[in-house]
Design an enzyme around this catalytic site. Structure first.
Site, PDB file in Angstrom:
ATOM      1  CG  HIS A  10      55.360 -66.218 -17.797  1.00  0.00           C
ATOM      2  ND1 HIS A  10      55.214 -67.308 -16.973  1.00  0.00           N
ATOM      3  CD2 HIS A  10      54.154 -66.015 -18.354  1.00  0.00           C
ATOM      4  CE1 HIS A  10      53.960 -67.738 -17.009  1.00  0.00           C
ATOM      5  NE2 HIS A  10      53.297 -66.980 -17.847  1.00  0.00           N
TER       6      HIS A  10
HETATM    7 FE1  FES Z   1      56.642 -67.836 -15.555  1.00  0.00          FE
HETATM    8 FE2  FES Z   1      58.677 -69.533 -15.522  1.00  0.00          FE
HETATM    9  S1  FES Z   1      58.714 -67.477 -16.094  1.00  0.00           S
HETATM   10  S2  FES Z   1      56.619 -69.928 -15.018  1.00  0.00           S
END
Ligand code: FES
Length: 188
Positions: A153
């Site tokens: 993410h």
């Molecule tokens: Fe979501 Fe690393 S940014 S698990």
């Protein structure tokens, strides 16, 4: 100025094994049937040893072959462990960041051992949802802050393993460890 790097071309494939955290590997390996529950439980149970076992589990790491700018990934209590030898430039970059700019304010000094500020020892587990960030291997995408980049993410960590951008709430966790010689550490 801040940008969302979710579209980073490196490591974004949904099939990237880095997206799988350790428990999810077992969880997705079996269909959700009643019979699967009986199979899954012992597996998960096996992957979650008792507190006594965890407390006694240690990892020894030989640092002698890790050159400045390099890192290795090993395991500590069944989780990925990042061991990185920071360059003087990376140390200086970490020390130049005002604590007021940090979401989880910690100095590099606090996150390392006295006299060994170049050795950054952290779990390789993103504090958002547990993916393994990129950055420990040569040629990895280290993100815009030069530390680690989580392809799941888009969380970005700096050269001290501190969260700088993205959804992760905390810095990469520094486990307890000590130097047993100038070129070896005992983690745990
Ligand atoms: Fe979501 Fe690393 S940014 S698990």
């Amino acid at each position: 100025m801040a940008t969302d790097d979710n579209n980073d071309p490196q490591g974004e494939s949904p099939n990237d094994p880095r997206r799988r955290d350790f428990l999810n590997i077992a969880a997705v390996a079996f269909p959700a049937t009643a019979g699967a529950v009986a199979v899954l439980f012992p597996l998960v149970n096996q992957m979650s040893p008792s507190a006594d076992v965890l407390a006694e589990s240690t990892t020894t790491v030989d640092l002698s072959k890790i050159q400045p700018g390099q890192g290795v990934i090993t395991t500590f209590r069944k989780q990925p462990l990042f061991v990185r030898n920071l360059t003087p430039k990376e140390v200086a970059e970490a020390n130049a960041v005002p604590l007021s700019e940090l979401r989880d304010p910690e100095t590099l000094e606090k996150r390392t051992q006295p006299g060994h500020e170049n050795w950054l020892i952290t779990l390789g587990v993103c504090t958002h949802l547990g993916c393994i960030p990129l950055g420990i291997n040569e040629g990895d995408n280290r993100g815009k802050f030069g530390g680690y980049f989580c392809p799941c993410h888009g969380s970005q960590y700096d050269t001290a393993g501190r969260i700088r951008q993205g959804p992760a709430p905390k810095n990469l966790f520094v486990p307890p460890y000590k130097f047993t010689s100038p070129t070896a550490i005992l983690v745990g």
